[in-house]
Design a protein around this motif. Structure first.
Motif, PDB file in Angstrom:
ATOM      1  N   VAL A 139       0.850  -1.189   0.000  1.00 22.39           N
ATOM      2  CA  VAL A 139       0.000   0.000   0.000  1.00 22.39           C
ATOM      3  C   VAL A 139       0.889   1.243   0.000  1.00 22.39           C
ATOM      4  CG1 VAL A 139      -1.689   1.343   1.311  1.00 22.39           C
ATOM      5  CG2 VAL A 139      -1.918  -1.144   1.165  1.00 22.39           C
ATOM      6  N   GLY A 140       0.650   2.155  -0.955  1.00 19.51           N
ATOM      7  CA  GLY A 140       1.316   3.452  -0.972  1.00 19.51           C
ATOM      8  C   GLY A 140       0.343   4.537  -0.554  1.00 19.51           C
ATOM      9  N   PHE A 141       0.800   5.786  -0.615  1.00 16.23           N
ATOM     10  CA  PHE A 141      -0.035   6.895  -0.154  1.00 16.23           C
ATOM     11  C   PHE A 141       0.010   8.025  -1.177  1.00 16.23           C
ATOM     12  CE2 PHE A 141       1.058   4.362   3.447  1.00 16.23           C
ATOM     13  CZ  PHE A 141      -0.148   4.250   4.141  1.00 16.23           C
ATOM     14  N   HIS A 142      -1.132   8.252  -1.797  1.00 18.26           N
ATOM     15  CA  HIS A 142      -1.271   9.292  -2.807  1.00 18.26           C
ATOM     16  C   HIS A 142      -1.518  10.605  -2.079  1.00 18.26           C
ATOM     17  CE1 HIS A 142      -3.482  11.736  -5.798  1.00 18.26           C
ATOM     18  NE2 HIS A 142      -2.762  11.092  -6.696  1.00 18.26           N
ATOM     19  N   GLY A 143      -0.430  11.411  -1.939  1.00 16.08           N
ATOM     20  CA  GLY A 143      -0.594  12.681  -1.258  1.00 16.08           C
ATOM     21  C   GLY A 143       0.715  13.242  -0.754  1.00 16.08           C
ATOM     22  N   SER A 144       0.754  14.571  -0.644  1.00 16.78           N
ATOM     23  CA  SER A 144       1.758  15.315   0.120  1.00 16.78           C
ATOM     24  C   SER A 144       3.192  15.153  -0.353  1.00 16.78           C
ATOM     25  CB  SER A 144       1.639  14.964   1.604  1.00 16.78           C
ATOM     26  OG  SER A 144       0.433  15.473   2.118  1.00 16.78           O
ATOM     27  N   THR A 145       3.553  15.847  -1.436  1.00 14.31           N
ATOM     28  CA  THR A 145       4.957  15.977  -1.798  1.00 14.31           C
ATOM     29  C   THR A 145       5.595  17.102  -0.976  1.00 14.31           C
ATOM     30  OG1 THR A 145       4.433  17.508  -3.607  1.00 14.31           O
ATOM     31  CG2 THR A 145       4.579  15.153  -4.155  1.00 14.31           C
ATOM     32  N   VAL A 146       6.920  17.086  -0.941  1.00 20.38           N
ATOM     33  CA  VAL A 146       7.638  18.053  -0.104  1.00 20.38           C
ATOM     34  C   VAL A 146       7.415  19.477  -0.597  1.00 20.38           C
ATOM     35  CG1 VAL A 146       9.919  18.815   0.665  1.00 20.38           C
ATOM     36  CG2 VAL A 146       9.368  16.378   0.605  1.00 20.38           C
ATOM     37  N   MET A 147       7.568  19.712  -1.891  1.00 19.25           N
ATOM     38  CA  MET A 147       7.514  21.072  -2.407  1.00 19.25           C
ATOM     39  C   MET A 147       6.103  21.654  -2.435  1.00 19.25           C
ATOM     40  SD  MET A 147      10.331  20.951  -5.496  1.00 19.25           S
ATOM     41  CE  MET A 147      10.305  22.735  -5.765  1.00 19.25           C
ATOM     42  N   CYS A 148       5.120  20.831  -2.748  1.00 15.26           N
ATOM     43  CA  CYS A 148       3.761  21.366  -2.944  1.00 15.26           C
ATOM     44  C   CYS A 148       2.985  21.500  -1.641  1.00 15.26           C
ATOM     45  CB  CYS A 148       3.000  20.484  -3.933  1.00 15.26           C
ATOM     46  SG  CYS A 148       3.699  20.483  -5.603  1.00 15.26           S
ATOM     47  N   GLU A 149       2.736  20.393  -0.970  1.00 14.27           N
ATOM     48  CA  GLU A 149       1.872  20.440   0.213  1.00 14.27           C
ATOM     49  C   GLU A 149       2.644  20.828   1.478  1.00 14.27           C
ATOM     50  OE1 GLU A 149      -0.011  19.137  -2.965  1.00 14.27           O
ATOM     51  OE2 GLU A 149       1.598  17.867  -2.164  1.00 14.27           O
ATOM     52  N   LEU A 150       3.810  20.179   1.683  1.00 15.70           N
ATOM     53  CA  LEU A 150       4.610  20.532   2.857  1.00 15.70           C
ATOM     54  C   LEU A 150       5.246  21.910   2.701  1.00 15.70           C
ATOM     55  CD1 LEU A 150       6.067  17.015   3.359  1.00 15.70           C
ATOM     56  CD2 LEU A 150       5.119  18.342   5.245  1.00 15.70           C
ATOM     57  N   GLY A 151       5.532  22.326   1.461  1.00 19.90           N
ATOM     58  CA  GLY A 151       6.143  23.632   1.222  1.00 19.90           C
ATOM     59  C   GLY A 151       5.149  24.729   0.911  1.00 19.90           C
ATOM     60  N   ARG A 152       3.884  24.547   1.252  1.00 25.06           N
ATOM     61  CA  ARG A 152       2.859  25.560   0.994  1.00 25.06           C
ATOM     62  C   ARG A 152       3.216  26.878   1.686  1.00 25.06           C
ATOM     63  NH1 ARG A 152      -2.271  27.133   3.554  1.00 25.06           N
ATOM     64  NH2 ARG A 152      -3.960  27.375   2.032  1.00 25.06           N
ATOM     65  N   PRO A 153       3.108  28.004   0.992  1.00 27.18           N
ATOM     66  CA  PRO A 153       3.443  29.297   1.598  1.00 27.18           C
ATOM     67  C   PRO A 153       2.621  29.575   2.856  1.00 27.18           C
ATOM     68  CG  PRO A 153       3.285  29.530  -0.775  1.00 27.18           C
ATOM     69  CD  PRO A 153       2.802  28.140  -0.446  1.00 27.18           C
ATOM     70  N   GLY A 154       3.248  30.210   3.805  1.00 23.45           N
ATOM     71  CA  GLY A 154       2.556  30.630   5.026  1.00 23.45           C
ATOM     72  C   GLY A 154       2.388  29.534   6.040  1.00 23.45           C
ATOM     73  N   ALA A 155       1.637  28.516   5.665  1.00 18.39           N
ATOM     74  CA  ALA A 155       1.380  27.372   6.537  1.00 18.39           C
ATOM     75  C   ALA A 155       0.749  26.278   5.698  1.00 18.39           C
ATOM     76  CB  ALA A 155       0.443  27.761   7.694  1.00 18.39           C
ATOM     77  N   MET A 156       0.852  25.050   6.170  1.00 14.29           N
ATOM     78  CA  MET A 156       0.126  23.971   5.503  1.00 14.29           C
ATOM     79  C   MET A 156      -1.373  24.181   5.682  1.00 14.29           C
ATOM     80  SD  MET A 156       2.303  20.511   6.371  1.00 14.29           S
ATOM     81  CE  MET A 156       1.265  19.500   5.290  1.00 14.29           C
ATOM     82  N   HIS A 157      -2.147  23.787   4.683  1.00 15.33           N
ATOM     83  CA  HIS A 157      -3.595  23.803   4.866  1.00 15.33           C
ATOM     84  C   HIS A 157      -3.930  22.832   5.990  1.00 15.33           C
ATOM     85  CE1 HIS A 157      -7.874  23.343   4.158  1.00 15.33           C
ATOM     86  NE2 HIS A 157      -7.831  24.280   3.224  1.00 15.33           N
ATOM     87  N   PRO A 158      -4.756  23.224   6.954  1.00 17.94           N
ATOM     88  CA  PRO A 158      -4.996  22.355   8.117  1.00 17.94           C
ATOM     89  C   PRO A 158      -5.559  20.988   7.759  1.00 17.94           C
ATOM     90  CG  PRO A 158      -6.502  24.246   8.099  1.00 17.94           C
ATOM     91  CD  PRO A 158      -5.453  24.519   7.089  1.00 17.94           C
ATOM     92  N   GLN A 159      -6.391  20.898   6.710  1.00 12.82           N
ATOM     93  CA  GLN A 159      -6.918  19.590   6.336  1.00 12.82           C
ATOM     94  C   GLN A 159      -5.841  18.715   5.719  1.00 12.82           C
ATOM     95  OE1 GLN A 159     -10.752  21.492   4.594  1.00 12.82           O
ATOM     96  NE2 GLN A 159     -11.302  19.360   4.951  1.00 12.82           N
TER      97      GLN A 159
END
Length: 360
Positions: A139-159
């Motif tokens: 099982v893998g996990f479709h979600g959250s690359t370093v640059m896009c989701e973890l590197g979101r400006p300001g803060a990560m989206h809480p969801q």
């Protein structure tokens, strides 16, 4: 309730299991199986690494091609092998997507990876590796690359942040919820001012359901629609016995390249002609990204694009799988927030209750 066959497995069916989870304090690999973009645009990458350390308590470990553009498929495969083979590495996260990860697949050592199962996180072009892991039995996990989701400006989206935390560290059921606020407009990663504030967001619009008169549960398969189409054309990581997908939950989303409604329809049509669409008990269709730097659509133009895509999906499904439960605008793709989907893991779609639950 219709269920997929989650075990015991009939002869010839892939046995899929969840890999062990990391814990705070563990080392995790950061790799670039597609593009070494962190070497050109370091700001979101460095921010994402910082958040892995400070917000998730994990220690990221980079590999030779993580920040190197133009790495060969063999070099990128070597990094993947090193990450999976190292007993000190407890999970693997992609830096970002790209457009040629399919060339890496022939260089991967399936037995090495099968012998060292670890959670892998990635989206977009990383659909290639996620599909590979499923056919390998992981099982893998479709979600959250370093640059896009973890590197979101300001803060990560809480969801996004909550979903990623649950997928990283927990093994139970997790209920997905419609985005309260969302965004699909990007800013320039080369400009330091981009990271001074969070992106502007719009109120959520909820999910739209079709054939929502039943409860289904199955293992997930799918990913970025464009990449799924490429895998089908190359005949890579697709089960030759389509019974492998009977009762499973299909999830699809489209990228920042904004494929036309005709292209979406034709890809789904070809999946239908192959006999794939009718195998699945449900389809989760990701909220489409409607804006890009090349096509900076207004909100009104974006709404028209999304409506045309939805009609294209419905047209194909009405022809090839008219009774399938469909949920539109699930936040699982190139838009923000991004909820993690366990690729090959269990997904429960409760139509009457309008609820979607995944098992991490």
């Amino acid at each position: 309730m219709r269920r997929t066959r989650v075990g015991p497995y009939p002869p010839g069916m892939t046995r899929i299991s969840y890999p062990p989870k990391p814990a705070p304090g563990d080392r995790i690999a950061v790799v670039s199986p597609s593009s070494g973009l962190p070497g050109i645009l370091p700001l979101p990458h460095e921010l994402g690494l910082e958040r892995l350390r400070e917000e998730y308590g994990l220690e990221p470990v980079e590999y030779p091609s993580t920040r190197r553009m133009g790495s060969t498929p063999q070099e990128r495969a070597d990094d993947i092998h090193a990450a999976f083979a190292d007993p000190e590495i407890k999970a693997v996260v992609a830096s970002i997507g790209g457009d040629d990860q399919i060339t890496v697949l022939p260089f991967l050592d399936r037995e090495l990876i099968r012998a060292n199962p670890k959670p892998f996180f990635g989206t977009s072009d990383n659909t290639n590796l996620l599909a590979f892991l499923r056919t390998t039995g992981i099982v893998g996990f479709h979600g959250s690359t370093v640059m896009c989701e973890l590197g979101r400006p300001g803060a990560m989206h809480p969801q996004t942040a909550d979903s990623l935390r649950a997928a990283l560290f927990t093994s139970g059921a997790y209920e997905l919820r419609p985005a309260e606020r969302w965004n699909d407009v990007n800013r320039d990663w080369a400009d330091p001012a981009t990271f001074d504030a969070e992106p502007e967001t719009r109120p959520g619009t909820g999910w739209t359901w079709e054939n929502a008169d039943r409860v289904v549960e199955g293992r997930s398969w799918g990913g970025c629609l464009e990449i799924v189409g490429w895998l089908l054309m190359a005949d890579r990581e697709i089960a030759h016995d389509l019974g492998e997908y009977d009762g499973d939950v299909l999830f699809l989303e489209t990228s920042e390249e904004l494929p036309s409604a005709d292209e979406v329809f034709r890809t789904l049509r070809n999946m239908g002609e192959r006999g794939l669409l009718r195998r699945f008990s449900a389809l989760l269709m990701g909220r489409p990204k409607t804006w890009s730097f090349e096509r900076p659509n207004s909100p009104e133009e974006g709404a028209r694009y999304a409506a045309c895509q939805r009609e294209a999906v419905l047209r194909a499904m009405r022809i090839y799988a008219p009774d399938t439960t469909i949920v539109f605008d699930v936040d699982l793709g190139h838009t923000d927030p991004q909820l993690v989907i366990p690729y090959g893991g269990l997904v429960r779609v409760d139509g009457p209750a309008r609820r979607i639950t995944v098992t991490y």
